[in-house]
Write a protein that holds these residues in place. Structure first.
Motif, PDB file in Angstrom:
ATOM      1  N   ASP A   1       0.839  -1.194   0.000  1.00 35.45           N
ATOM      2  CA  ASP A   1       0.000   0.000   0.000  1.00 35.45           C
ATOM      3  C   ASP A   1       0.879   1.252   0.000  1.00 35.45           C
ATOM      4  O   ASP A   1       2.022   1.224   0.475  1.00 35.45           O
ATOM      5  CB  ASP A   1      -0.885   0.033   1.260  1.00 35.45           C
TER       6      ASP A   1
ATOM      7  N   TYR B   1       0.695   5.476   1.098  1.00 37.70           N
ATOM      8  CA  TYR B   1      -0.026   6.503   1.842  1.00 37.70           C
ATOM      9  C   TYR B   1       0.675   7.844   1.655  1.00 37.70           C
ATOM     10  O   TYR B   1       1.887   7.903   1.443  1.00 37.70           O
ATOM     11  CB  TYR B   1      -0.057   6.174   3.346  1.00 37.70           C
TER      12      TYR B   1
ATOM     13  N   GLN C   1       1.022  11.549   3.700  1.00 40.34           N
ATOM     14  CA  GLN C   1       0.752  12.352   4.879  1.00 40.34           C
ATOM     15  C   GLN C   1       1.046  13.813   4.530  1.00 40.34           C
ATOM     16  O   GLN C   1       2.197  14.231   4.464  1.00 40.34           O
ATOM     17  CB  GLN C   1       1.599  11.904   6.072  1.00 40.34           C
TER      18      GLN C   1
ATOM     19  N   GLN D   1      -1.404  16.710   8.784  1.00 37.62           N
ATOM     20  CA  GLN D   1      -2.570  15.836   8.666  1.00 37.62           C
ATOM     21  C   GLN D   1      -2.221  14.384   8.976  1.00 37.62           C
ATOM     22  O   GLN D   1      -1.046  14.017   9.091  1.00 37.62           O
ATOM     23  CB  GLN D   1      -3.156  15.916   7.250  1.00 37.62           C
ATOM     24  N   SER D   2      -3.257  13.581   9.114  1.00 36.59           N
ATOM     25  CA  SER D   2      -3.078  12.145   9.242  1.00 36.59           C
ATOM     26  C   SER D   2      -2.752  11.559   7.876  1.00 36.59           C
ATOM     27  O   SER D   2      -3.081  12.153   6.843  1.00 36.59           O
ATOM     28  CB  SER D   2      -4.379  11.509   9.741  1.00 36.59           C
ATOM     29  N   PRO D   3      -2.114  10.408   7.844  1.00 37.89           N
ATOM     30  CA  PRO D   3      -1.891   9.749   6.550  1.00 37.89           C
ATOM     31  C   PRO D   3      -3.218   9.428   5.860  1.00 37.89           C
ATOM     32  O   PRO D   3      -4.240   9.236   6.520  1.00 37.89           O
ATOM     33  CB  PRO D   3      -1.152   8.461   6.947  1.00 37.89           C
TER      34      PRO D   3
ATOM     35  N   LEU E   1      -4.865   7.028   2.503  1.00 43.52           N
ATOM     36  CA  LEU E   1      -4.593   5.927   1.594  1.00 43.52           C
ATOM     37  C   LEU E   1      -4.611   6.407   0.143  1.00 43.52           C
ATOM     38  O   LEU E   1      -5.548   7.085  -0.280  1.00 43.52           O
ATOM     39  CB  LEU E   1      -5.636   4.827   1.800  1.00 43.52           C
TER      40      LEU E   1
ATOM     41  N   PHE F   1      -3.606   0.589  -2.987  1.00 38.69           N
ATOM     42  CA  PHE F   1      -3.530  -0.695  -2.311  1.00 38.69           C
ATOM     43  C   PHE F   1      -3.360  -1.782  -3.364  1.00 38.69           C
ATOM     44  O   PHE F   1      -3.534  -1.539  -4.568  1.00 38.69           O
ATOM     45  CB  PHE F   1      -4.754  -0.947  -1.422  1.00 38.69           C
TER      46      PHE F   1
ATOM     47  N   TYR G   1       4.554   7.273   2.129  1.00 39.14           N
ATOM     48  CA  TYR G   1       4.997   6.043   2.777  1.00 39.14           C
ATOM     49  C   TYR G   1       4.476   4.825   2.027  1.00 39.14           C
ATOM     50  O   TYR G   1       3.309   4.784   1.637  1.00 39.14           O
ATOM     51  CB  TYR G   1       4.465   5.943   4.207  1.00 39.14           C
TER      52      TYR G   1
ATOM     53  N   PHE H   1       6.347   0.060   7.671  1.00 35.07           N
ATOM     54  CA  PHE H   1       6.349   1.168   6.740  1.00 35.07           C
ATOM     55  C   PHE H   1       7.773   1.452   6.261  1.00 35.07           C
ATOM     56  O   PHE H   1       8.749   1.175   6.963  1.00 35.07           O
ATOM     57  CB  PHE H   1       5.829   2.428   7.421  1.00 35.07           C
TER      58      PHE H   1
ATOM     59  N   GLN I   1      10.624   4.423   5.278  1.00 40.56           N
ATOM     60  CA  GLN I   1      11.036   5.588   6.082  1.00 40.56           C
ATOM     61  C   GLN I   1      10.296   6.860   5.705  1.00 40.56           C
ATOM     62  O   GLN I   1      10.289   7.829   6.461  1.00 40.56           O
ATOM     63  CB  GLN I   1      12.542   5.869   5.907  1.00 40.56           C
TER      64      GLN I   1
END
Lengths: 119, 112
Positions: free
Chosen positions: B39, B41, B43, B47-49, B51, B54, B92, B103, B105
């Protein structure tokens, strides 16, 4: 629209237990897996563990001896307990939902809550 | 555990230009069902990560088609066909093959 919200103390003393709750709104917890992920300040993401709505769990081996995740579907909540914390546990803690498709990716995330471990 | 390695770690890009991020895993993410358990992502700052991709190449709902994922086994690439200002943030990769999920780096994309 599913929403997740983390709550809990922002400051925890060393050697104590960090406890956080994630409240799910806009949808049911049934049928899904739910995860906790953390991010130390300025660093990358670390998966902590997940729980199925039935209560089965899977934890990151690096934290397994200290972590516990529980679920209360009647309250639409799941919780994280991390024991014997040190400064290394200071991080933003996110809760997230796993999608039911494909790789079960993390499709909904909370906004995150900063927990600082300090005396 | 499976180790995920991303490159580059920093990626300055001119708006309108393409961008690519590499992700390599320490073991194959190709499941016996024929799908790659990888997957991506993003960020965004503060903010939050969120999606993006996938199964290695399937775009999540609402993700613009300028984002694409490719690769198989241990080598994967996230490509942005034409970078826009709103694409800044840290990207990520994460494997979903087994526990623990790990994840990369992170790759910080910035606008030149």
């Amino acid at each position: 629209q599913v929403q997740l919200q983390e709550s809990g103390p922002g400051l925890v003393k060393p050697s104590e237990t960090l406890s956080l709750t994630c409240t799910v709104s806009g949808g049911s917890m049934n049928g899904y897996y739910w995860s906790w992920i953390r991010q130390p300040p300025g660093k990358g993401l670390e998966w902590i563990g997940f729980i199925h709505f039935t209560g089965s769990t899977n934890y990151n081996p690096s934290l397994k001896s200290r972590v516990s995740i529980s679920v209360d579907t009647s309250k639409n909540q799941f919780s994280l307990n991390l024991a014997s914390v040190t400064a290394a546990d200071t991080a933003v803690y996110y809760c997230a939902r796993h999608s039911n498709s494909g790789t079960n990716p993390l499709d909904y995330w909370g906004q995150g809550t900063l927990v600082t471990v300090s005396s | 555990e499976i180790v995920m390695t991303q490159s580059p770690l920093s990626l300055p890009v001119t708006p309108g230009e393409p961008a690519s991020i590499s992700c390599r895993s320490s073991q194959s993410l190709l499941h016996r069902n024929g799908y790659n358990y990888l997957d991506w992502y993003l960020q965004k700052p503060g903010q939050s990560p969120q999606l993006l991709i996938f199964l290695g190449s399937d775009r999540a709902s609402g993700v613009p088609d300028r984002f694409s994922g490719s690769g198989s086994g241990t080598d994967f690439t996230l490509t942005i066909s034409r970078v826009e200002a709103e694409d800044v943030g840290v990207y990520y990769c994460m494997h979903a093959l087994e526990s623990p999920r790990t994840f990369g780096q992170g790759t910080k994309l910035e606008i030149k």
